[in-house]
Design a protein around this motif. Structure first.
Motif, PDB file in Angstrom:
ATOM      1  N   PRO A  40      39.930  -9.446  39.812  1.00 33.53           N
ATOM      2  CA  PRO A  40      39.216  -8.815  38.696  1.00 33.53           C
ATOM      3  C   PRO A  40      37.804  -9.373  38.513  1.00 33.53           C
ATOM      4  CG  PRO A  40      40.688 -10.486  37.847  1.00 33.53           C
ATOM      5  CD  PRO A  40      40.861 -10.492  39.349  1.00 33.53           C
ATOM      6  N   ASP A  74      45.033  -5.745  33.149  1.00 33.43           N
ATOM      7  CA  ASP A  74      44.258  -6.938  33.483  1.00 33.43           C
ATOM      8  C   ASP A  74      45.178  -8.154  33.434  1.00 33.43           C
ATOM      9  OD1 ASP A  74      41.997  -8.957  33.504  1.00 33.43           O
ATOM     10  OD2 ASP A  74      40.822  -7.144  33.269  1.00 33.43           O
ATOM     11  N   GLY A 165      41.457 -10.810  30.851  1.00 31.75           N
ATOM     12  CA  GLY A 165      42.015  -9.619  30.220  1.00 31.75           C
ATOM     13  C   GLY A 165      41.588  -9.483  28.774  1.00 31.75           C
TER      14      GLY A 165
END
Length: 228
Positions: A40, A74, A165
């Motif tokens: 990510p 996430d 996240g």
């Protein structure tokens, strides 16, 4: 590991490499996709995209995103963060009629719709009840746990141990007028792009990455939950 019905018809599974051709030849199989460990990354701001101009067309920041459900795939969410508090920092409460999981659970496996408080794995994973801002938090890291495994510092729940996240969720739909500090230094007020939207967090990433099959399972659940 997962069964999919809404996002597409299929399953995820662990198989020996010399069996892939045999699987591909089975009746009804239209494709086989190699699972990969993704990474990510993101960084942006409401000023950069001129979100305040859009807020003006929606009745102001205090109404922007009202009634919208934002689903975030996430590394989870830190539920005590002020950007997901109910009421918001201005004291305005949220209302929601969403019943999570009412349309079934991804893969047919029941799982918590507000998955916090697994102190057996990590003592810092304190229990938390979702609210009408953070209306749900799932853990979909089944493949990750089976093939990579959690580090002792991670959480075996939807709780976010690295902050990524939480960052993406609150960038998209965090409360407005939140006083931000970094290492004790005030950084002014921050806001999500859609500050009055609801959030459902789907944890699909561990500290070492995110498997595609876990992400697809979360998309499946997001469809069932009716996110916007």
């Amino acid at each position: 590991i997962h069964r999919y019905k809404a996002v597409f018809n299929g399953v995820s599974l662990v198989a020996m490499s010399d069996k892939v051709d045999a699987l591909a030849g089975l009746s009804g199989v239209t494709g086989i996709y190699l699972d990969e460990l993704q990474q990510p990354d993101t960084d942006t701001s409401t000023d950069f995209i001129d979100a305040d101009d859009i807020w003006d067309t929606l009745g102001g920041q205090e109404e922007a995103g009202e009634g919208v459900i934002v689903g975030i795939l996430d590394s989870g969410i830190w539920p005590e963060h002020p950007s997901v508090s109910d009421p918001d920092p201005e004291g305005d409460p949220y209302t929601s009629t969403v019943v999570l999981g009412s349309n079934g659970f991804s893969g047919g496996t029941p799982r918590s719709t507000c998955d916090f408080g697994n102190t057996t794995f990590n003592a810092n994973d304190v229990p938390f009840a979702c609210n009408n801002k953070l209306i749900g938090a799932y853990s979909f890291i089944d493949t990750y746990k089976a093939l990579t495994g959690l580090l002792p510092t991670e959480f075996d729940s939807a709780r976010d141990d690295n902050g990524h996240g939480t960052h993406t969720a609150t960038t998209a739909a965090g409360n407005g007028e939140v006083e931000a500090t970094l290492l004790g230094v005030p950084r002014g007020e921050v806001s999500g792009v859609a500050p009055r939207a609801h959030i459902i967090a789907y944890r699909v990433c561990g500290d070492l990455g995110c498997y595609n099959s876990d992400s697809v399972a979360a998309v499946e659940q997001a469809i069932l939950d009716g996110v916007d």
